[in-house]
Design a protein around this motif. Structure first.
Motif, PDB file in Angstrom:
ATOM      1  N   LEU A  96     113.179 118.823 -42.574  1.00  0.00           N
ATOM      2  CA  LEU A  96     112.071 119.773 -42.774  1.00  0.00           C
ATOM      3  C   LEU A  96     110.889 119.223 -43.363  1.00  0.00           C
TER       4      LEU A  96
ATOM      5  N   THR B 142     107.112 119.411 -44.678  1.00  0.00           N
ATOM      6  CA  THR B 142     106.206 120.343 -45.471  1.00  0.00           C
ATOM      7  C   THR B 142     104.873 119.719 -45.355  1.00  0.00           C
TER       8      THR B 142
ATOM      9  N   HIS C  77     112.792 118.942 -36.081  1.00  0.00           N
ATOM     10  CA  HIS C  77     112.300 120.137 -35.381  1.00  0.00           C
ATOM     11  C   HIS C  77     111.729 121.280 -36.271  1.00  0.00           C
ATOM     12  N   HIS C  78     111.661 121.226 -37.489  1.00  0.00           N
ATOM     13  CA  HIS C  78     110.869 122.250 -38.273  1.00  0.00           C
ATOM     14  C   HIS C  78     109.909 121.686 -39.238  1.00  0.00           C
TER      15      HIS C  78
ATOM     16  N   ILE D 274     106.897 123.231 -42.160  1.00  0.00           N
ATOM     17  CA  ILE D 274     105.993 124.237 -42.697  1.00  0.00           C
ATOM     18  C   ILE D 274     104.759 123.671 -43.115  1.00  0.00           C
TER      19      ILE D 274
ATOM     20  N   PHE E 286     110.070 122.419 -31.004  1.00  0.00           N
ATOM     21  CA  PHE E 286     109.613 122.050 -32.462  1.00  0.00           C
ATOM     22  C   PHE E 286     108.866 123.363 -32.681  1.00  0.00           C
ATOM     23  N   ARG E 287     109.079 123.863 -34.302  1.00  0.00           N
ATOM     24  CA  ARG E 287     108.561 125.079 -34.681  1.00  0.00           C
ATOM     25  C   ARG E 287     107.448 124.795 -35.926  1.00  0.00           C
TER      26      ARG E 287
ATOM     27  N   TYR F 224     105.914 126.577 -39.060  1.00  0.00           N
ATOM     28  CA  TYR F 224     105.980 127.929 -39.669  1.00  0.00           C
ATOM     29  C   TYR F 224     104.666 128.169 -40.729  1.00  0.00           C
TER      30      TYR F 224
ATOM     31  N   LEU G 148     116.577 127.807 -41.700  1.00  0.00           N
ATOM     32  CA  LEU G 148     115.953 126.482 -41.231  1.00  0.00           C
ATOM     33  C   LEU G 148     117.145 125.270 -41.374  1.00  0.00           C
ATOM     34  N   LEU G 149     117.439 124.766 -40.629  1.00  0.00           N
ATOM     35  CA  LEU G 149     118.704 123.774 -40.756  1.00  0.00           C
ATOM     36  C   LEU G 149     119.741 124.373 -41.278  1.00  0.00           C
TER      37      LEU G 149
ATOM     38  N   THR H  89     116.091 130.036 -46.077  1.00  0.00           N
ATOM     39  CA  THR H  89     114.730 129.964 -46.501  1.00  0.00           C
ATOM     40  C   THR H  89     113.686 131.099 -46.916  1.00  0.00           C
TER      41      THR H  89
END
Length: 269
Positions: free
Chosen positions: A31, A33, A56-57, A59, A91-92, A94, A136-137, A141
């Motif tokens: 993840l 950030t 894939h994530h 923030i 791929f997201r 947030y 997430l994962l 979250t």
């Protein structure tokens, strides 16, 4: 074993290190950030050995250039891999609802259509609201509004797979309205612009930032066992760890981390 991978530790105008951004590796995936202020994020991801196939994530906490502009380069890199068949899945990204269109617009102004055409196909901008809970994962979250005085900004609390909770406060001082999200966390990630003893030199309060003393007193009061300090000035970069740790120990008695860029912190065994 979960790890906090420190990609950058500096403030917006740093030159001796990269802007503050980080990744959490849960073993299942990574993840990311924030992404700093430029294509230096690509070098940081490469140096940290983070494979895009595991990413894939992401923030994005807020709109300031030292957190946002590197997103363009992450999108470009992942879109390139997608187009070449070297990236599986989606791929997201947030972020709070007000940041969705700015990210789309900045990418639209700076990237070719062959990359941006993947938005809403395989690259998704996911708006989050205060108190939203997402998985997430495989980890719970919770996103929260930090009640920024400058621009809308969201922090989050991430429940680690092994045990415990990690809370990212963003890059402004803690607001008591956030206590329901922060109380009881095992790891607190906090900005600390400078030493309290150098507040007249760096003027953190005018910039809506904390000092080492402020962040450490907060963590002590909340009973947080692990505290990570970053988003700092970089004039003392070489001596920063020793200086910040010495001041922090006066006010905080938990485990204190003042990382350098590319340090890796174990979050569990």
């Amino acid at each position: 074993m979960e790890q906090l991978i420190v990609l950058g530790t500096g403030n917006a105008m740093c030159t001796k290190c990269y802007n503050t951004c980080f990744a959490i590796d849960t073993g299942e995936g990574v993840l990311l950030t924030d992404a700093g202020g430029g294509n230096g994020i690509l070098a940081r991801l490469e140096a940290a050995g983070i494979a895009y196939s595991r990413l894939h994530h992401m923030i994005v906490t807020h709109e300031h250039c030292d957190h946002l502009l590197g997103v363009v380069w992450v999108v470009r890199r992942i879109a390139t891999l997608m187009r070449s068949g070297a990236y599986d899945g989606d791929f997201r990204i947030y972020c709070h609802a007000g940041l969705v269109e700015p990210i789309r617009a900045i990418c639209g102004f700076t990237l070719q259509k062959k990359f941006t055409s993947l938005f809403d196909q395989r690259i998704w901008l996911v708006p989050v609201a205060d108190g939203d809970l997402l998985n997430l994962l495989g980890c719970e979250t919770v996103f929260f509004d930090i009640h920024s005085t400058k621009a809308p900004q969201f922090g989050f609390t991430f429940r680690l797979p092994g045990a415990g909770r990690l809370t990212c406060l963003g890059d402004e001082p803690y607001n008591p309205l956030c206590e329901p999200y922060v109380a009881g966390c095992d790891w607190l990630l906090s900005e600390a612009f400078c030493l309290y003893g150098e507040r007249e030199r760096f003027k953190p309060y005018e910039k809506h930032h904390s000092t080492v003393k402020d962040a450490c007193q907060l963590a002590e009061r909340l009973g947080v066992p692990n505290l990570v300090l970053w988003h700092t000035e970089d004039k003392n970069y070489e001596q920063r760890q020793a200086l910040y740790t010495a001041e922090g120990r006066v006010y905080y008695h938990g485990q204190l981390f003042v990382p350098y860029d590319l340090d890796v912190i174990r979050l569990s065994e």
